[in-house]
Design a protein around this motif. Structure first.
Motif, PDB file in Angstrom:
ATOM      1  N   ASP A  20     189.564  42.440  58.445  1.00 22.55           N
ATOM      2  CA  ASP A  20     188.167  42.631  57.811  1.00 22.55           C
ATOM      3  C   ASP A  20     187.210  41.117  59.011  1.00 22.55           C
ATOM      4  O   ASP A  20     186.462  41.283  58.562  1.00 22.55           O
ATOM      5  CB  ASP A  20     188.804  42.076  56.539  1.00 22.55           C
ATOM      6  CG  ASP A  20     189.267  42.979  55.854  1.00 22.55           C
ATOM      7  OD1 ASP A  20     189.495  43.657  56.099  1.00 22.55           O
ATOM      8  OD2 ASP A  20     189.402  42.243  54.539  1.00 22.55           O
ATOM      9  N   ASP A  21     188.152  41.042  60.058  1.00 15.08           N
ATOM     10  CA  ASP A  21     187.375  40.378  60.714  1.00 15.08           C
ATOM     11  C   ASP A  21     186.626  39.156  59.729  1.00 15.08           C
ATOM     12  O   ASP A  21     185.483  38.734  60.326  1.00 15.08           O
ATOM     13  CB  ASP A  21     185.918  40.849  61.724  1.00 15.08           C
ATOM     14  CG  ASP A  21     185.375  40.755  62.783  1.00 15.08           C
ATOM     15  OD1 ASP A  21     186.223  39.889  63.292  1.00 15.08           O
ATOM     16  OD2 ASP A  21     184.299  40.906  62.991  1.00 15.08           O
ATOM     17  N   VAL A  22     187.482  38.466  59.919  1.00 12.22           N
ATOM     18  CA  VAL A  22     187.006  37.542  58.560  1.00 12.22           C
ATOM     19  C   VAL A  22     187.875  35.914  59.384  1.00 12.22           C
ATOM     20  O   VAL A  22     188.679  35.926  60.416  1.00 12.22           O
ATOM     21  CB  VAL A  22     187.851  36.922  57.654  1.00 12.22           C
ATOM     22  CG1 VAL A  22     187.209  35.886  56.512  1.00 12.22           C
ATOM     23  CG2 VAL A  22     187.129  38.380  56.433  1.00 12.22           C
ATOM     24  N   LEU A  36     198.542  37.602  54.886  1.00 13.04           N
ATOM     25  CA  LEU A  36     196.425  36.633  54.758  1.00 13.04           C
ATOM     26  C   LEU A  36     196.309  37.094  56.398  1.00 13.04           C
ATOM     27  O   LEU A  36     194.792  37.620  56.949  1.00 13.04           O
ATOM     28  CB  LEU A  36     196.880  35.409  54.432  1.00 13.04           C
ATOM     29  CG  LEU A  36     195.589  35.297  54.438  1.00 13.04           C
ATOM     30  CD1 LEU A  36     194.289  35.861  53.171  1.00 13.04           C
ATOM     31  CD2 LEU A  36     195.617  33.440  53.365  1.00 13.04           C
ATOM     32  N   ARG A  37     196.835  36.143  57.067  1.00 11.47           N
ATOM     33  CA  ARG A  37     196.532  36.497  58.696  1.00 11.47           C
ATOM     34  C   ARG A  37     196.417  37.419  58.950  1.00 11.47           C
ATOM     35  O   ARG A  37     194.845  38.531  59.696  1.00 11.47           O
ATOM     36  CB  ARG A  37     197.609  35.919  59.701  1.00 11.47           C
ATOM     37  CG  ARG A  37     197.567  34.370  59.333  1.00 11.47           C
ATOM     38  CD  ARG A  37     198.692  33.199  60.191  1.00 11.47           C
ATOM     39  NE  ARG A  37     198.259  32.135  60.071  1.00 11.47           N
ATOM     40  CZ  ARG A  37     199.857  31.774  60.007  1.00 11.47           C
ATOM     41  NH1 ARG A  37     200.534  32.250  60.653  1.00 11.47           N
ATOM     42  NH2 ARG A  37     198.892  30.740  60.300  1.00 11.47           N
ATOM     43  N   VAL A  38     196.944  39.508  58.799  1.00 11.15           N
ATOM     44  CA  VAL A  38     196.503  39.838  59.472  1.00 11.15           C
ATOM     45  C   VAL A  38     195.424  41.064  58.239  1.00 11.15           C
ATOM     46  O   VAL A  38     194.544  41.696  59.429  1.00 11.15           O
ATOM     47  CB  VAL A  38     197.860  41.277  58.806  1.00 11.15           C
ATOM     48  CG1 VAL A  38     197.903  42.827  59.171  1.00 11.15           C
ATOM     49  CG2 VAL A  38     199.090  40.694  59.646  1.00 11.15           C
TER      50      VAL A  38
END
Length: 123
Positions: A121-123, A114-116
């Motif tokens: 996705d620049d979130v 999820l972190r990757v």
């Protein structure tokens, strides 16, 4: 146990402080502090987080880590996927159904993925 609860317990044990001593110093009940450590209470107030940081006399990186962990320590999360891609709703529901049965290694792997993805996705 929440991420903040684990950190508080780690700091207490490392410094040889009992739950009762810390609770008295923070002007909260030992039952509340125990529930906070075990994830049975919601995210603490900003004011209490600041008192915890002061109590342990931590600065800079460790203080920021405690604040970050407090923000990520709400044990009762609600995810609103209205208006999102149907896959977002499926993901949220699958996670809700299966998270309790996942191993520590599987949880760590999913969190890493999820972190990757969030960075990609620049979130």
């Amino acid at each position: 146990m929440t991420p903040l609860g684990a950190k508080i317990r780690e700091l207490r044990v490392k410094r040889g402080v009992s739950l009762k001593e810390m609770a008295a110093a923070l002007s909260v009940s030992s039952a509340y502090l125990s529930a906070l450590e075990h994830g049975k209470r919601g995210r603490p107030t900003w004011f209490l987080v600041q008192r915890i940081i002061t109590y342990f006399n931590v600065i800079w990186d460790e203080a920021e880590e405690i604040q970050r962990l407090a923000e990520l320590s709400d044990p009762r999360v609600t995810i609103d996927t209205a208006g999102m891609d149907p896959k977002a709703t499926e993901l949220a529901n699958q996670l809700a159904l299966k998270i309790g049965g996942l191993s520590e290694d599987s949880l760590a792997a999913l969190l890493h993925q999820l972190r990757v993805a969030a960075v990609k996705d620049d979130v």
